[in-house]
Design an enzyme around this catalytic site. Structure first.
Site, PDB file in Angstrom:
ATOM      1  N   ARG A  52       0.850  -1.279   0.020  1.00  0.00           N
ATOM      2  CA  ARG A  52      -0.030  -0.130  -0.063  1.00  0.00           C
ATOM      3  C   ARG A  52       0.736   1.307   0.017  1.00  0.00           C
ATOM      4  NH1 ARG A  52      -3.110  -3.675  -0.482  1.00  0.00           N
ATOM      5  NH2 ARG A  52      -5.162  -3.806   0.135  1.00  0.00           N
ATOM      6  N   GLU A  73      -4.391   3.556   6.446  1.00  0.00           N
ATOM      7  CA  GLU A  73      -4.221   3.683   5.304  1.00  0.00           C
ATOM      8  C   GLU A  73      -4.673   4.540   4.557  1.00  0.00           C
ATOM      9  OE1 GLU A  73      -5.042   1.912   1.384  1.00  0.00           O
ATOM     10  OE2 GLU A  73      -6.278   0.481   2.885  1.00  0.00           O
ATOM     11  N   SER A  80     -10.346  -0.337   3.550  1.00  0.00           N
ATOM     12  CA  SER A  80      -9.597  -0.574   4.808  1.00  0.00           C
ATOM     13  C   SER A  80      -9.079   0.518   5.420  1.00  0.00           C
ATOM     14  CB  SER A  80      -8.251  -1.665   4.393  1.00  0.00           C
ATOM     15  OG  SER A  80      -8.661  -2.974   3.842  1.00  0.00           O
TER      16      SER A  80
HETATM   17  N1  EPU Z   1     -10.651 -11.016  10.026  1.00  0.00           N
HETATM   18  C1  EPU Z   1     -11.336 -11.035  11.234  1.00  0.00           C
HETATM   19  N2  EPU Z   1     -12.008 -10.171  11.467  1.00  0.00           N
HETATM   20  C2  EPU Z   1     -12.581  -9.128  10.754  1.00  0.00           C
HETATM   21  C3  EPU Z   1     -11.791  -9.027   9.538  1.00  0.00           C
HETATM   22  C4  EPU Z   1     -10.701  -9.937   9.202  1.00  0.00           C
HETATM   23  O1  EPU Z   1     -11.081 -11.819  11.856  1.00  0.00           O
HETATM   24  O2  EPU Z   1     -13.411  -8.268  11.000  1.00  0.00           O
HETATM   25  C5  EPU Z   1      -9.624 -12.049   9.646  1.00  0.00           C
HETATM   26  C6  EPU Z   1     -10.030 -13.033   8.766  1.00  0.00           C
HETATM   27  O3  EPU Z   1     -10.928 -13.896   9.123  1.00  0.00           O
HETATM   28  C7  EPU Z   1      -8.706 -13.547   7.926  1.00  0.00           C
HETATM   29  C8  EPU Z   1      -7.857 -12.297   8.078  1.00  0.00           C
HETATM   30  O4  EPU Z   1      -8.602 -11.395   9.104  1.00  0.00           O
HETATM   31  O5  EPU Z   1      -8.423 -14.509   8.673  1.00  0.00           O
HETATM   32  C9  EPU Z   1      -7.731 -11.362   6.907  1.00  0.00           C
HETATM   33  O6  EPU Z   1      -9.030 -10.864   6.317  1.00  0.00           O
HETATM   34  P1  EPU Z   1      -9.381 -10.760   4.955  1.00  0.00           P
HETATM   35  O7  EPU Z   1      -8.934 -11.937   4.044  1.00  0.00           O
HETATM   36  O8  EPU Z   1     -10.800 -10.123   4.829  1.00  0.00           O
HETATM   37  O9  EPU Z   1      -8.573  -9.340   4.464  1.00  0.00           O
HETATM   38  P2  EPU Z   1      -7.904  -8.166   5.337  1.00  0.00           P
HETATM   39  O10 EPU Z   1      -6.291  -8.571   5.307  1.00  0.00           O
HETATM   40  O11 EPU Z   1      -8.637  -7.869   6.187  1.00  0.00           O
HETATM   41  C10 EPU Z   1      -6.968  -7.262   2.950  1.00  0.00           C
HETATM   42  C11 EPU Z   1      -6.905  -5.925   2.239  1.00  0.00           C
HETATM   43  C12 EPU Z   1      -8.284  -5.610   1.468  1.00  0.00           C
HETATM   44  C13 EPU Z   1      -8.285  -6.882   0.710  1.00  0.00           C
HETATM   45  C14 EPU Z   1      -8.342  -8.350   1.160  1.00  0.00           C
HETATM   46  C15 EPU Z   1      -8.505  -9.311   0.339  1.00  0.00           C
HETATM   47  C16 EPU Z   1      -5.516  -4.273   3.580  1.00  0.00           C
HETATM   48  C17 EPU Z   1      -5.245  -3.260   4.384  1.00  0.00           C
HETATM   49  N3  EPU Z   1      -6.799  -4.738   3.404  1.00  0.00           N
HETATM   50  O12 EPU Z   1      -7.962  -7.157   4.035  1.00  0.00           O
HETATM   51  O13 EPU Z   1      -8.131  -4.524   0.757  1.00  0.00           O
HETATM   52  O14 EPU Z   1      -9.641  -6.652  -0.217  1.00  0.00           O
HETATM   53  O15 EPU Z   1      -7.079  -8.142   2.177  1.00  0.00           O
HETATM   54  O16 EPU Z   1      -7.113  -9.436  -0.124  1.00  0.00           O
HETATM   55  O17 EPU Z   1      -4.358  -5.069   3.249  1.00  0.00           O
HETATM   56  C18 EPU Z   1      -8.398  -2.081   0.940  1.00  0.00           C
HETATM   57  O18 EPU Z   1      -7.115  -2.070   0.798  1.00  0.00           O
HETATM   58  O19 EPU Z   1      -9.458  -1.028   1.171  1.00  0.00           O
HETATM   59  C19 EPU Z   1      -9.093  -3.402   0.897  1.00  0.00           C
HETATM   60  C20 EPU Z   1     -10.533  -3.704   1.139  1.00  0.00           C
END
Ligand code: EPU
Length: 337
Positions: A162, A332, A236
């Protein structure tokens, strides 16, 4: 033409009320140059889709420019790949859809990300195992001080998680005008991110096409992330923090289910959404704003929240996570304080 006192509410997906003292839109490099010669003002805030900003102050004193440079063109057609050039003001998702229609592969995992083509390299957008840097060829940007167009290669953009050079040492110095992507002509799908495979299986698809992967991503995103057209948000709000092994081990002793991903030099990337959820903040509201109920990484404005309210909520969350886990979350979203 520069106009005065324009509401920025329609131009930020958080739906925050703020006023631009000076505002102009441009749809070509020449129009941009004309605006810049019209004003001595070199303090500029560029808006694309407005999907990654939070206005905390009521009045924005920088000159706010809305980038509306459009265009989609195949500029190189090789045996295995193509180079596509897109205007920075194109809507990112529409650009992805055009690539898929033409059968080009590489951006399907990035379907439905809000924002513009010009903003995509700025923060090296990423989702489901793909980042823009994987398909990015080069970009053209106008240097605000001199009015010259400079070209930046993939390496020169200094992409990180990012991050890019435009968020760091060149911040505020350039307006991105055109972005070039190198895309594959044959499907070279990346479904390594578990949720995509699960979603494809649910859809009953064994041999997915580029379009199928895009549909799977759209379905996953729509089930977890609020549509900014319905609920104000900027995706995010925080980055996923990268911590030392020792910090991770300490957390894992208490919570054996802590999601973790290997990062560089033996460090560990944690899921900010998970950390926030453990503090009890997921789904909590403070009247008309709060933390999204399905993804704790997303702060939401149900209508009428001020930028300061959202910002203070983010500070409260950072403090809670720090107190519970000893980890400092970084925002972010671009904040205008
Ligand atoms: N999780 C939780 N609780 C929550 C959210 C997530 O326990 O409320 C856990 C999930 O169960 C999983 C882990 O956290 O084990 C990761 O969650 P997820 O796959 O939803 O992805 P994320 O890391 O929360 C990132 C990006 C998103 C992108 C997704 C999918 C960042 C800051 N965010 O989210 O990007 O869509 O991966 O690749 O890196 C954005 O940048 O605006 C964005 C939405």
């Amino acid at each position: 033409m520069i106009r005065q006192n324009i509401s920025l509410k329609p131009y930020n997906t958080f739906g925050i009320e703020a006023t631009a003292s000076k505002f102009a839109r441009f749809s070509s490099v020449n129009e941009l140059k004309d605006i810049l010669t019209e004003t001595p003002d070199k303090e500029i805030l560029i808006l694309g889709g407005g999907s990654n900003v939070l206005f905390v102050k009521d009045t924005i004193d920088e000159l706010v420019l809305l980038n509306e440079i459009k265009g989609f063109e195949v500029v190189e057609d090789n045996l295995d790949d193509v180079v596509v050039s897109a205007g920075a003001g194109e809507i990112w998702h529409e650009f992805v859809m055009k690539c898929i229609e033409k059968g080009f592969c590489g951006v399907e995992n990035l379907s439905l990300i809000p924002g513009s083509v010009g903003a995509s390299p700025m923060q090296n957008i990423g989702a489901y195992g793909v980042e823009i840097k994987d398909v990015f060829e080069k970009l053209e940007a106008l240097h605000i001080q001199t009015g010259e167009i400079h070209t930046f290669t993939n390496k020169e953009c200094e992409f990180g998680y990012r991050e890019s050079v435009f968020k760091r040492k060149l911040k505020g110095q350039y307006v991105i005008t055109q972005v070039y992507f190198r895309l594959k002509k044959q499907p070279n799908l990346n479904t390594s991110y578990g949720a995509i495979d699960t979603e494809l299986a649910k859809m009953g698809i064994a041999n997915p096409s580029v379009k199928d992967v895009s549909n799977a991503v759209i379905s996953i995103r729509s089930s977890k992330l609020p549509n900014p057209k319905e609920i104000g948000n900027a995706g995010s709000f925080f980055k996923n923090p990268v911590v030392d092994q020792s910090v991770y081990q300490k957390i894992a002793q208490k919570y054996d289910s802590v999601p973790n991903y290997p990062a560089e030099n033996g460090a560990v990337k944690l899921a900010a959404g998970w950390l926030i959820e453990q503090t009890g903040w997921k789904g909590k509201t403070k009247g008309h704003y709060g933390v999204h109920k399905l993804q704790a990484l997303v702060l939401v404005n149900y209508g009428g929240a001020t930028g300061a309210e959202i910002y203070d909520l983010s500070t409260e969350i950072i403090e809670k996570v720090k107190a519970e886990f000893g980890v400092t979350l970084e925002r972010e979203v671009n904040i205008y304080l």
